[in-house]
Design a protein around this motif. Structure first.
Motif, short mmCIF file in Angstrom:
data_model
loop_
_atom_site.label_atom_id
_atom_site.label_comp_id
_atom_site.label_asym_id
_atom_site.label_seq_id
_atom_site.Cartn_x
_atom_site.Cartn_y
_atom_site.Cartn_z
N UNK A 165 0.84 -1.19 0.00
CA UNK A 165 0.00 0.00 0.00
C UNK A 165 0.88 1.24 0.00
N UNK A 166 0.27 2.42 -0.05
CA UNK A 166 1.05 3.66 -0.06
C UNK A 166 1.85 3.83 1.23
N UNK A 167 1.22 3.57 2.37
CA UNK A 167 1.89 3.74 3.64
C UNK A 167 2.12 2.40 4.34
N UNK A 168 1.13 1.56 4.32
CA UNK A 168 1.23 0.24 4.94
C UNK A 168 0.53 -0.77 4.05
N UNK A 169 0.72 -2.07 4.31
CA UNK A 169 0.06 -3.08 3.46
C UNK A 169 -1.46 -2.92 3.43
N UNK A 170 -2.05 -3.25 2.30
CA UNK A 170 -3.49 -3.21 2.11
C UNK A 170 -4.02 -4.63 2.18
N UNK A 171 -5.07 -4.82 2.95
CA UNK A 171 -5.68 -6.14 3.09
C UNK A 171 -6.82 -6.28 2.10
N UNK A 172 -6.72 -7.29 1.23
CA UNK A 172 -7.81 -7.61 0.30
C UNK A 172 -8.51 -8.85 0.84
N UNK A 173 -9.84 -8.77 0.96
CA UNK A 173 -10.56 -9.95 1.44
C UNK A 173 -11.71 -10.25 0.50
N UNK A 174 -12.00 -11.53 0.38
CA UNK A 174 -13.07 -12.02 -0.47
C UNK A 174 -14.29 -12.28 0.41
N UNK A 175 -15.44 -11.84 -0.07
CA UNK A 175 -16.68 -12.07 0.69
C UNK A 175 -17.07 -13.55 0.59
N UNK A 176 -17.30 -14.16 1.76
CA UNK A 176 -17.66 -15.58 1.83
C UNK A 176 -19.00 -15.71 2.56
N UNK A 177 -19.88 -16.53 2.02
CA UNK A 177 -21.17 -16.77 2.68
C UNK A 177 -20.93 -17.35 4.06
N UNK A 178 -21.52 -16.74 5.08
CA UNK A 178 -21.32 -17.20 6.44
C UNK A 178 -20.19 -16.48 7.14
N UNK A 179 -19.43 -15.67 6.40
CA UNK A 179 -18.37 -14.86 6.97
C UNK A 179 -17.21 -15.65 7.54
N UNK A 180 -16.46 -14.98 8.42
CA UNK A 180 -15.24 -15.55 9.01
C UNK A 180 -15.55 -16.81 9.81
N UNK A 181 -16.71 -16.86 10.45
CA UNK A 181 -17.07 -18.04 11.24
C UNK A 181 -17.14 -19.28 10.35
#
Length: 165
Positions: free
Chosen positions: A28-44
């Motif tokens: 990223x410009x200043x710090x790393x950028x986190x890219x996340x993919x949307x998943x049904x049911x989320x992180x759980x």
């Protein structure tokens, strides 16, 4: 090793589990950028056993468009951007149903781009270590690919299996 074994090995070597199966970090410009993919049911859902193979992608948030924009912002001027972005764009153009299918598509793009040299070719270990030192292990392999191109495979190999070099 098979493609599936390579994906599992790569995830284990960087400590990916749970929600990390649907995330990656890029520069990223200043710090790393986190890219996340949307998943049904989320992180759980991703913490469940076998979720890496059975998690279904969600169209929530138009994440493919966001990912492509972030990759362009971070690496648009990188030496290998114009070579690797067309197949990445293609891999994200028709979103698959399963997260494992998306990971497989990205794995195939990376494997084809790297075109890893045959095992009979000797490469000086100093060069491999020099390349490995320039790779930020906290970022996605996309960072190394955009900056180093196919030569990234030499550094990635020495990081993953230093005794082979």
């Amino acid at each position: 090793m098979s493609d599936q074994e390579a994906i599992v090995f790569a995830n284990r070597s960087v400590g990916s589990d749970g929600k990390d199966f649907a995330r990656c970090r890029i520069a990223g410009n200043v710090s790393p950028t986190l890219l996340s993919v949307a998943v049904e049911g989320g992180a759980a859902r991703l913490r469940a056993k076998g979720a890496a193979r059975t998690a279904r992608l969600s169209s929530h948030g138009n994440w493919p468009h966001v990912h492509l924009g972030a990759l362009e912002a971070a690496y648009g001027r990188s030496p290998y951007y114009q070579h690797i972005m067309p197949p990445i764009r293609q891999a994200l153009s028709h979103t698959p149903i399963l997260l494992s299918d998306l990971n497989k598509r990205i794995h195939d793009v990376v494997s084809e781009f790297l075109d890893i040299p045959p095992s009979g070719i000797e490469i000086p270990s100093e060069r491999c270590l020099e390349i490995a030192d320039s790779i930020n292990a906290d970022l996605s392999v996309a960072d190394a690919l955009m900056r180093l191109g196919p030569e990234a495979s030499l550094g990635l190999l020495s990081i993953a299996a230093p005794t082979l070099i």
